[in-house]
Design a protein around this motif. Structure first.
Motif, mmCIF file in Angstrom:
data_model
loop_
_atom_site.group_PDB
_atom_site.id
_atom_site.type_symbol
_atom_site.label_atom_id
_atom_site.label_comp_id
_atom_site.label_asym_id
_atom_site.label_seq_id
_atom_site.Cartn_x
_atom_site.Cartn_y
_atom_site.Cartn_z
ATOM 1 N N PHE A 247 -10.587 -2.098 0.801
ATOM 2 C CA PHE A 247 -9.313 -2.273 1.497
ATOM 3 C C PHE A 247 -9.568 -2.941 2.834
ATOM 4 N N ASP A 248 -9.029 -4.137 3.008
ATOM 5 C CA ASP A 248 -9.142 -4.851 4.272
ATOM 6 C C ASP A 248 -8.068 -4.350 5.232
ATOM 7 N N LEU A 249 -8.481 -4.010 6.430
ATOM 8 C CA LEU A 249 -7.584 -3.549 7.484
ATOM 9 C C LEU A 249 -7.238 -4.723 8.384
ATOM 10 N N VAL A 250 -6.015 -5.210 8.302
ATOM 11 C CA VAL A 250 -5.546 -6.201 9.272
ATOM 12 C C VAL A 250 -4.602 -5.460 10.202
ATOM 13 N N ILE A 251 -5.126 -5.086 11.365
ATOM 14 C CA ILE A 251 -4.418 -4.192 12.272
ATOM 15 C C ILE A 251 -4.553 -4.701 13.706
ATOM 16 N N ARG A 252 -3.658 -4.186 14.549
ATOM 17 C CA ARG A 252 -3.732 -4.438 15.987
ATOM 18 C C ARG A 252 -4.669 -3.417 16.633
ATOM 19 N N ALA A 253 -5.048 -3.706 17.862
ATOM 20 C CA ALA A 253 -5.957 -2.797 18.558
ATOM 21 C C ALA A 253 -5.346 -1.411 18.730
ATOM 22 N N ASP A 254 -4.007 -1.330 18.915
ATOM 23 C CA ASP A 254 -3.384 -0.011 19.098
ATOM 24 C C ASP A 254 -3.317 0.787 17.800
ATOM 25 N N VAL B 77 -10.127 9.307 3.760
ATOM 26 C CA VAL B 77 -10.393 8.725 2.441
ATOM 27 C C VAL B 77 -11.838 8.192 2.458
ATOM 28 N N PRO B 78 -12.819 9.100 2.512
ATOM 29 C CA PRO B 78 -14.212 8.658 2.679
ATOM 30 C C PRO B 78 -14.769 7.910 1.478
ATOM 31 N N GLN B 79 -14.112 8.041 0.332
ATOM 32 C CA GLN B 79 -14.587 7.361 -0.876
ATOM 33 C C GLN B 79 -14.181 5.888 -0.909
ATOM 34 N N LEU B 80 -13.365 5.444 0.049
ATOM 35 C CA LEU B 80 -12.883 4.068 0.091
ATOM 36 C C LEU B 80 -13.685 3.250 1.094
ATOM 37 N N ILE C 35 0.815 -1.209 0.000
ATOM 38 C CA ILE C 35 0.000 0.000 0.000
ATOM 39 C C ILE C 35 0.851 1.262 0.000
ATOM 40 N N ALA C 36 2.090 1.175 0.471
ATOM 41 C CA ALA C 36 2.963 2.358 0.511
ATOM 42 C C ALA C 36 3.995 2.363 -0.606
ATOM 43 N N GLY C 37 3.938 1.392 -1.522
ATOM 44 C CA GLY C 37 5.008 1.228 -2.492
ATOM 45 C C GLY C 37 4.938 2.118 -3.714
ATOM 46 N N GLY C 38 3.835 2.853 -3.879
ATOM 47 C CA GLY C 38 3.733 3.772 -5.006
ATOM 48 C C GLY C 38 3.268 3.145 -6.304
ATOM 49 N N ARG D 246 -1.903 7.934 -0.026
ATOM 50 C CA ARG D 246 -1.977 7.957 -1.497
ATOM 51 C C ARG D 246 -2.358 6.577 -2.024
ATOM 52 N N GLY D 247 -1.779 5.551 -1.435
ATOM 53 C CA GLY D 247 -2.116 4.201 -1.852
ATOM 54 C C GLY D 247 -3.574 3.867 -1.594
ATOM 55 N N LEU D 248 -4.097 4.286 -0.455
ATOM 56 C CA LEU D 248 -5.505 4.046 -0.142
ATOM 57 C C LEU D 248 -6.414 4.750 -1.149
ATOM 58 N N ALA D 249 -6.053 5.970 -1.529
ATOM 59 C CA ALA D 249 -6.855 6.686 -2.529
ATOM 60 C C ALA D 249 -6.839 5.949 -3.867
ATOM 61 N N GLU D 250 -5.713 5.321 -4.209
ATOM 62 C CA GLU D 250 -5.650 4.554 -5.448
ATOM 63 C C GLU D 250 -6.530 3.311 -5.383
ATOM 64 N N VAL D 251 -6.607 2.689 -4.218
ATOM 65 C CA VAL D 251 -7.509 1.538 -4.054
ATOM 66 C C VAL D 251 -8.952 1.987 -4.302
ATOM 67 N N ALA D 252 -9.313 3.127 -3.745
ATOM 68 C CA ALA D 252 -10.664 3.657 -3.960
ATOM 69 C C ALA D 252 -10.908 3.929 -5.437
ATOM 70 N N ASP D 253 -9.936 4.531 -6.115
ATOM 71 C CA ASP D 253 -10.091 4.832 -7.543
ATOM 72 C C ASP D 253 -10.278 3.558 -8.365
#
Length: 293
Positions: free
Chosen positions: A139-146, A158-161, A83-86, A127-134
C-alpha cells in the motif's frame, strides 16, 4: 542497475481534473509509454514502477496494466483503489484478471486529498488496509506531512501490510529549517515501524523554485538515518518533476543530496529496495549508462 520506483503516465482529458490548475500548465499534456522509454534511455534507468495518477477510476488500472504488459521497462503497477469503499478484495481480483494483471504490485488511495489528518484511523480504512495485506500487495501512502502521525498508527495497527511512504510524506522543503523541524519527528515515528519503506521521490516539487540539491540534503539525511538505505528507494515522480527539473536532473539531485554511502547502500536505494519491496522481476540486462550516472 537503476529502478525508478515512482512515475506516472496520463492523458489529461481522461479524468485528470487536478491538472486543470493553471500552475500545472507545463505538464498538462499526454505522457505516454513511448515518452517514458525515451526518458529512461537518456538517464540510464533500467526499470520502473508505474503509479496511479489521481484519476481515481478503475479504468486507469486497466490502461496501466496494459501499458506494463506492452512495455518491458515497466516492471510493476501501483493501481488506484477506494481503500474505504468496502470492495478492496473484489477490486484487486478484477485487476488481476486484466491483461497485465500479474504486474499489479500495489495499490494506492488519494489520502492526501482527505481534509481529516486522521483519515487513516477510520475503521473502514483499516479494514481496507487489512484486505490489501491479505491480497499480498503493497500500500503506497500518498499523504501530507500532517497525516504522518495517523500513518504511523496505521502501520502499527496493520503490521502484516507493507506500506511505502511516497515523497517522504511531502515535507515543506521550501520552508527550510522550519519545514524540517515540523516533519522530522513524525517521520521518525512512522519509520520506527519495520513494515514501512520510504520513497526518495517528489522532493524537488516540494522545494522552492530556485532550489538546489543542498536544499534537499537535510531531509534526505534524516530519511537515511531513520529508514536506512535498505528501506529507501529512488523515484523520479516524472512527469510531475518537470515543474522543477528534467528527468536526469532529479537523479543527479538525489545523488548529490545523499550523505556518504557505500556502493552497496547506494545500490539499495537505486534498485535493491524497490525490487524487494514490490517483488519485481528486474530486467535481465541493465541499460547502458546514461549521462546521469
Amino acid at each position: 542497475m537503476i529502478i525508478d520506483a515512482h512515475h506516472h503516465l496520463w492523458q489529461p482529458d481522461r479524468g485528470y481534473h487536478w491538472l486543470d490548475d493553471p500552475a500545472l500548465a507545463a505538464i498538462r499534456r499526454p505522457f505516454t509509454p513511448a515518452d517514458l522509454t525515451t526518458e529512461l534511455a537518456s538517464a540510464g534507468v533500467d526499470g520502473t514502477v508505474l503509479v496511479e495518477g489521481g484519476r481515481c477510476h478503475p479504468d486507469e488500472a486497466a490502461e496501466f496494466l496494459g501499458h506494463a504488459a506492452d512495455t518491458p521497462a515497466i516492471l510493476g503497477v501501483v493501481a488506484w483503489v477506494d481503500i474505504a469503499g468496502g470492495e478492496v478484495s473484489a477490486t484487486v481480483r478484477r485487476y488481476r484478471h486484466l491483461p497485465g494483471g500479474e504486474l499489479l504490485v500495489g495499490v494506492r488511495s488519494q489520502v492526501q486529498g482527505e481534509a481529516d489528518p486522521d483519515h487513516l484511523d477510520r475503521p473502514d480504512v483499516r479494514r481496507g488496509l487489512a484486505e490489501v495485506a491479505d491480497a499480498g500487495l503493497v500500500f503506497d501512502l500518498v499523504i501530507r506531512a500532517d497525516q504522518l502521525p495517523a500513518a504511523a498508527r496505521a502501520a502499527r495497527a496493520v503490521p502484516q501490510l507493507s506500506f511505502v511512504l511516497d515523497h517522504l510524506g511531502k515535507p515543506r522543503i521550501d520552508r527550510g529549517a522550519a519545514g524540517l523541524a515540523g516533519w522530522r519527528d513524525p517521520l521518525a515515528a512512522l519509520a520506527a515501524s519495520p513494515n514501512v519503506t520510504g520513497k526518495l521521490s517528489g522532493l524537488v516539487t516540494e522545494a522552492a523554485p530556485d532550489w538546489s540539491p543542498a536544499d534537499l540534503s537535510p531531509f534526505v539525511e534524516v530519511a537515511v538515518g531513520e529508514f536506512g538505505p535498505d528501506r529507501l528507494m529512488f523515484g523520479s515522480d516524472w512527469p510531475v518533476c518537470l515543474l522543477r527539473s528534467d528527468y536526469p536532473g532529479v537523479r543527479r539531485a538525489l545523488t548529490a543530496a545523499l550523505p556518504p554511502l557505500s556502493p552497496g547502500d547506494r545500490g539499495e536505494i537505486f534498485a535493491g529496495t524497490a525490487v524487494r519491496t514490490y517483488r519485481l522481476t528486474p530486467p535481465a540486462e541493465p541499460a547502458a549508462p546514461g549521462p546521469a550516472r
